[in-house]
Design a protein around this motif. Sequence first.
Motif, PDB file in Angstrom:
ATOM      1  N   ASN A  66     -49.443 -15.082  -4.421  1.00  0.00           N
ATOM      2  CA  ASN A  66     -50.807 -14.497  -5.145  1.00  0.00           C
ATOM      3  C   ASN A  66     -51.620 -14.302  -3.820  1.00  0.00           C
ATOM      4  O   ASN A  66     -52.043 -15.249  -3.139  1.00  0.00           O
ATOM      5  CB  ASN A  66     -51.207 -15.121  -6.210  1.00  0.00           C
ATOM      6  CG  ASN A  66     -52.410 -14.471  -6.935  1.00  0.00           C
ATOM      7  OD1 ASN A  66     -53.012 -13.612  -6.242  1.00  0.00           O
ATOM      8  ND2 ASN A  66     -52.679 -14.680  -8.087  1.00  0.00           N
ATOM      9  N   GLN A 116     -46.544  -6.701  -6.644  1.00  0.00           N
ATOM     10  CA  GLN A 116     -47.169  -6.672  -7.821  1.00  0.00           C
ATOM     11  C   GLN A 116     -48.646  -6.394  -7.963  1.00  0.00           C
ATOM     12  O   GLN A 116     -49.486  -7.190  -7.227  1.00  0.00           O
ATOM     13  CB  GLN A 116     -46.888  -7.839  -8.668  1.00  0.00           C
ATOM     14  CG  GLN A 116     -45.154  -8.131  -8.801  1.00  0.00           C
ATOM     15  CD  GLN A 116     -45.240  -9.138  -9.471  1.00  0.00           C
ATOM     16  OE1 GLN A 116     -45.789  -9.821 -10.272  1.00  0.00           O
ATOM     17  NE2 GLN A 116     -43.951 -10.025  -9.511  1.00  0.00           N
ATOM     18  N   VAL A 165     -51.263  -6.602 -10.865  1.00  0.00           N
ATOM     19  CA  VAL A 165     -51.511  -7.198 -12.020  1.00  0.00           C
ATOM     20  C   VAL A 165     -52.834  -7.058 -12.574  1.00  0.00           C
ATOM     21  O   VAL A 165     -53.610  -7.316 -11.988  1.00  0.00           O
ATOM     22  CB  VAL A 165     -51.217  -8.645 -12.205  1.00  0.00           C
ATOM     23  CG1 VAL A 165     -51.268  -9.181 -13.382  1.00  0.00           C
ATOM     24  CG2 VAL A 165     -49.896  -9.124 -11.317  1.00  0.00           C
ATOM     25  N   THR A 213     -48.694  -4.402 -15.590  1.00  0.00           N
ATOM     26  CA  THR A 213     -48.338  -4.844 -14.113  1.00  0.00           C
ATOM     27  C   THR A 213     -47.621  -3.705 -13.592  1.00  0.00           C
ATOM     28  O   THR A 213     -46.632  -3.264 -14.372  1.00  0.00           O
ATOM     29  CB  THR A 213     -47.768  -6.089 -14.160  1.00  0.00           C
ATOM     30  OG1 THR A 213     -48.207  -7.267 -14.804  1.00  0.00           O
ATOM     31  CG2 THR A 213     -47.079  -6.689 -12.982  1.00  0.00           C
TER      32      THR A 213
END
Length: 120
Positions: free
Chosen positions: A16, A76, A78, A84
Amino acid sequence: MPQVLGIVDIVWRGRNIPVEAGAKFTKGGLQSKAVAYGRKAGRADEFVVSEITAVTNLERGQRLGNLLARGEDELQVVCDTGQTFVWGDAFLTDIPEVTGGEGGKIELKWAGGEPEEILA
């Protein structure tokens, strides 16, 4: 009152990446292109590359080289509205500047093919 997009999280190579407000993307894929012939108009399909841009910050102890490693991998995007978007073929397109005095801002830019959209 319906919820609209507010927060975008970026997951790059399974990690992340905290990003500032304002992350954006253009979903790539096939689009129609106008084609003129004689006194007529037709259309032809063309492929448009996805583009994703987000700003993160350089943190103490962070290895910039790990963040900017070359090659394709999974990206990704999100959204807090439940969508997503997943690119299995994403790659960084530019070597970014790191701006001092503003939290070490780093503008990251990726490109990729057409993403898969998952709705939670």
